[in-house]
Motif scaffolding. Sequence first.
Motif, PDB file in Angstrom:
ATOM      1  N   LEU A   1       0.706  -1.179   0.037  1.00 36.23           N
ATOM      2  CA  LEU A   1       0.236   0.026  -0.075  1.00 36.23           C
ATOM      3  C   LEU A   1       0.905   1.433   0.191  1.00 36.23           C
ATOM      4  CD1 LEU A   1      -2.597   1.251   0.146  1.00 36.23           C
ATOM      5  CD2 LEU A   1      -2.851   1.250   2.547  1.00 36.23           C
ATOM      6  N   GLN A   2       1.821   1.378   0.896  1.00 40.07           N
ATOM      7  CA  GLN A   2       2.704   2.438   0.775  1.00 40.07           C
ATOM      8  C   GLN A   2       3.270   2.760  -0.669  1.00 40.07           C
ATOM      9  OE1 GLN A   2       5.548   1.488   4.163  1.00 40.07           O
ATOM     10  NE2 GLN A   2       4.244   2.956   5.489  1.00 40.07           N
ATOM     11  N   ALA A   3       3.892   1.431  -1.028  1.00 37.96           N
ATOM     12  CA  ALA A   3       4.360   1.548  -2.345  1.00 37.96           C
ATOM     13  C   ALA A   3       3.662   2.217  -3.392  1.00 37.96           C
ATOM     14  CB  ALA A   3       5.015   0.272  -2.730  1.00 37.96           C
ATOM     15  N   ALA A   4       2.325   1.964  -3.410  1.00 41.04           N
ATOM     16  CA  ALA A   4       1.451   2.257  -4.629  1.00 41.04           C
ATOM     17  C   ALA A   4       1.311   3.852  -4.354  1.00 41.04           C
ATOM     18  CB  ALA A   4       0.087   1.710  -4.208  1.00 41.04           C
ATOM     19  N   VAL A   5       1.069   4.412  -2.843  1.00 40.40           N
ATOM     20  CA  VAL A   5       1.049   5.859  -2.522  1.00 40.40           C
ATOM     21  C   VAL A   5       2.285   6.414  -2.879  1.00 40.40           C
ATOM     22  CG1 VAL A   5       1.018   7.434  -0.882  1.00 40.40           C
ATOM     23  CG2 VAL A   5      -0.468   5.342  -0.741  1.00 40.40           C
ATOM     24  N   ASP A   6       3.442   5.729  -2.794  1.00 39.39           N
ATOM     25  CA  ASP A   6       4.762   6.432  -2.883  1.00 39.39           C
ATOM     26  C   ASP A   6       4.782   6.544  -4.512  1.00 39.39           C
ATOM     27  OD1 ASP A   6       7.712   6.881  -3.039  1.00 39.39           O
ATOM     28  OD2 ASP A   6       7.662   4.897  -4.149  1.00 39.39           O
ATOM     29  N   TRP A   7       4.232   5.590  -5.333  1.00 37.20           N
ATOM     30  CA  TRP A   7       4.362   5.888  -6.789  1.00 37.20           C
ATOM     31  C   TRP A   7       3.447   7.020  -7.026  1.00 37.20           C
ATOM     32  CZ3 TRP A   7       0.572   6.274 -10.506  1.00 37.20           C
ATOM     33  CH2 TRP A   7       1.003   6.333 -11.782  1.00 37.20           C
ATOM     34  N   ALA A   8       2.319   6.949  -6.690  1.00 32.09           N
ATOM     35  CA  ALA A   8       1.417   8.011  -7.080  1.00 32.09           C
ATOM     36  C   ALA A   8       1.815   9.370  -6.662  1.00 32.09           C
ATOM     37  CB  ALA A   8      -0.020   7.870  -6.473  1.00 32.09           C
ATOM     38  N   VAL A   9       2.562   9.473  -5.431  1.00 31.78           N
ATOM     39  CA  VAL A   9       3.012  11.040  -5.186  1.00 31.78           C
ATOM     40  C   VAL A   9       4.309  11.478  -6.004  1.00 31.78           C
ATOM     41  CG1 VAL A   9       4.551  12.093  -3.341  1.00 31.78           C
ATOM     42  CG2 VAL A   9       2.555  10.798  -2.692  1.00 31.78           C
ATOM     43  N   ARG A  10       5.135  10.415  -6.517  1.00 32.27           N
ATOM     44  CA  ARG A  10       6.260  10.992  -7.453  1.00 32.27           C
ATOM     45  C   ARG A  10       5.621  11.113  -8.726  1.00 32.27           C
ATOM     46  NH1 ARG A  10      10.560   6.393  -7.139  1.00 32.27           N
ATOM     47  NH2 ARG A  10       8.893   4.965  -6.950  1.00 32.27           N
ATOM     48  N   ASP A  11       4.592  10.652  -9.220  1.00 26.38           N
ATOM     49  CA  ASP A  11       3.957  10.784 -10.215  1.00 26.38           C
ATOM     50  C   ASP A  11       3.328  12.087 -10.541  1.00 26.38           C
ATOM     51  OD1 ASP A  11       3.245   9.700 -12.906  1.00 26.38           O
ATOM     52  OD2 ASP A  11       0.949  10.078 -12.513  1.00 26.38           O
ATOM     53  N   THR A  12       3.181  12.943  -9.532  1.00 26.61           N
ATOM     54  CA  THR A  12       2.612  14.094  -9.554  1.00 26.61           C
ATOM     55  C   THR A  12       3.689  15.243  -9.776  1.00 26.61           C
ATOM     56  OG1 THR A  12       2.439  14.547  -6.978  1.00 26.61           O
ATOM     57  CG2 THR A  12       0.534  13.559  -8.002  1.00 26.61           C
TER      58      THR A  12
ATOM     59  N   VAL B   1      14.154  11.958  -7.226  1.00 25.50           N
ATOM     60  CA  VAL B   1      13.866  10.858  -6.533  1.00 25.50           C
ATOM     61  C   VAL B   1      13.720   9.327  -7.352  1.00 25.50           C
ATOM     62  CG1 VAL B   1      12.615  12.188  -4.795  1.00 25.50           C
ATOM     63  CG2 VAL B   1      11.370  11.644  -6.731  1.00 25.50           C
ATOM     64  N   MET B   2      14.489   9.571  -8.399  1.00 22.55           N
ATOM     65  CA  MET B   2      14.516   8.214  -9.303  1.00 22.55           C
ATOM     66  C   MET B   2      13.130   7.679  -9.733  1.00 22.55           C
ATOM     67  SD  MET B   2      17.513   6.513  -6.674  1.00 22.55           S
ATOM     68  CE  MET B   2      16.563   6.907  -5.244  1.00 22.55           C
ATOM     69  N   TYR B   3      12.496   8.700 -10.041  1.00 23.66           N
ATOM     70  CA  TYR B   3      11.163   8.376 -10.772  1.00 23.66           C
ATOM     71  C   TYR B   3      10.898   8.489 -12.455  1.00 23.66           C
ATOM     72  CZ  TYR B   3       6.219   8.307 -12.231  1.00 23.66           C
ATOM     73  OH  TYR B   3       5.099   8.043 -12.946  1.00 23.66           O
ATOM     74  N   LYS B   4      10.796   7.529 -12.957  1.00 26.02           N
ATOM     75  CA  LYS B   4      10.591   7.588 -14.341  1.00 26.02           C
ATOM     76  C   LYS B   4       9.246   7.175 -14.926  1.00 26.02           C
ATOM     77  CE  LYS B   4      12.419   6.128 -18.941  1.00 26.02           C
ATOM     78  NZ  LYS B   4      13.544   5.464 -19.539  1.00 26.02           N
ATOM     79  N   PRO B   5       8.329   7.804 -15.480  1.00 26.09           N
ATOM     80  CA  PRO B   5       6.816   7.282 -15.871  1.00 26.09           C
ATOM     81  C   PRO B   5       6.969   6.292 -16.455  1.00 26.09           C
ATOM     82  CG  PRO B   5       7.407   9.696 -16.289  1.00 26.09           C
ATOM     83  CD  PRO B   5       8.515   9.314 -16.005  1.00 26.09           C
ATOM     84  N   PRO B   6       6.275   5.319 -16.385  1.00 22.66           N
ATOM     85  CA  PRO B   6       6.150   4.007 -16.912  1.00 22.66           C
ATOM     86  C   PRO B   6       5.607   4.340 -18.277  1.00 22.66           C
ATOM     87  CG  PRO B   6       4.026   4.146 -15.536  1.00 22.66           C
ATOM     88  CD  PRO B   6       5.065   5.484 -15.317  1.00 22.66           C
ATOM     89  N   ASN B   7       5.330   3.441 -19.322  1.00 26.80           N
ATOM     90  CA  ASN B   7       4.756   3.362 -20.789  1.00 26.80           C
ATOM     91  C   ASN B   7       3.180   3.992 -20.506  1.00 26.80           C
ATOM     92  OD1 ASN B   7       2.701   1.134 -20.918  1.00 26.80           O
ATOM     93  ND2 ASN B   7       4.397   0.141 -20.396  1.00 26.80           N
ATOM     94  N   ALA B   8       2.780   4.788 -21.403  1.00 23.80           N
ATOM     95  CA  ALA B   8       1.563   5.280 -21.304  1.00 23.80           C
ATOM     96  C   ALA B   8       0.301   4.492 -20.852  1.00 23.80           C
ATOM     97  CB  ALA B   8       1.076   5.908 -22.563  1.00 23.80           C
ATOM     98  N   ILE B   9       0.234   3.146 -21.302  1.00 24.56           N
ATOM     99  CA  ILE B   9      -0.808   2.259 -21.116  1.00 24.56           C
ATOM    100  C   ILE B   9      -0.678   1.991 -19.529  1.00 24.56           C
ATOM    101  CG2 ILE B   9      -1.787   0.180 -21.291  1.00 24.56           C
ATOM    102  CD1 ILE B   9      -0.791   0.338 -24.365  1.00 24.56           C
ATOM    103  N   GLU B  10       0.378   1.737 -19.147  1.00 28.91           N
ATOM    104  CA  GLU B  10       0.599   1.344 -17.725  1.00 28.91           C
ATOM    105  C   GLU B  10       0.426   2.677 -16.675  1.00 28.91           C
ATOM    106  OE1 GLU B  10       3.947  -0.291 -14.181  1.00 28.91           O
ATOM    107  OE2 GLU B  10       4.295  -0.293 -16.525  1.00 28.91           O
TER     108      GLU B  10
END
Length: 332
Positions: free
Chosen positions: A240-251, A260-269
């Motif tokens: 659950l924390q990992a899902a929130v972490d992804w969503a936070v970095r995605d903004t 913070v070492m975030y690269k967006p996944p492909n458009a579909i994902e």
Amino acid sequence: MLPVLPHQLAGHWLNQRFDDNIRKNYFRGMEFAGPEGDPGWFGPGSAVWHVHAHTSVMIFGLQCASYLERLDPSIFWMGMDHSRLVEKDADGRATGRLDPAGIAVRLGHSVAFFIGTAYGSTDTAERLARTVRAMHHTIKGVRPDGLSYDADDPEWLRWNYATVVWGIATAHEIYHPRPLRGAELDQYYSEFVRVGHALGATDLPTTKAETLECLESYLPRLGLTHGNAVATGINVTDPLQAAVDWAVRDTMPSWAAQLVMYKPPNAIERVARRTAVWTSLNALQTAMGTAPEFTAAKARVAAGTSVPHTSPTYELGTDPVRDRETVEMTMA
């Protein structure tokens, strides 16, 4: 008698927890139902009323803001030295571990502040701002590398403001079922400046583009602090924390995401991931329903207002000096 549906049970449980853990402890003394006709700082028809009415997305936006804010090393050390978020040992030194009780207190104060300043009476909004300013006045110190920090520093206040408005507005853009766009979203940015001014900030951005420019101007002084590193990527093991972490970095703006070492996944994902988060946040909102504070504020101005909104009255340097203990008694 009609049966009680599962989502109604979930809503009752969520609202009860919100009442017991947040409203009961942090909404005391706030006025939403009166005085009649008082628009508060924003009032009916405002972009702020629309954005903050979606409580679950607003709270998620505050998480996004906090994460972005901590890219400033001085913010990180302010938290280590002064915040309830960090566990302290018997000598009052930060252990580096998060304190669950402190996190709950910080969340309660934050939610109360952003609901109270949005929907509360003018007097309620002013009182909340005075309390936060008083706490800021006590946060001064020196980082381990010898650089000093001061929560009243205009540069820090501008950075703090920009991260908050960006976090809430971007979460709204992505996850609100009826998001504001273009000029309407810029109206939110321009209105929210009232909150920044009430906390003592000056020279603030008033549009999405200006806010992005403001945030990026701080890049030379930012970095991946330990506080963000331990809450990022492979260091997060709970699903659950990992899902929130992804969503936070995605903004985050692209340059901040790189830190913070975030690269967006492909458009579909990316669409699939955002859809899952959208569904969760909106299911929470549907279950809880309209916040009673919003309902009370709308009733307060149902017969009309004398002005579109009121404005913060704070003048820089006019606050009395109060120690931290006195301030915390006010916040209790």
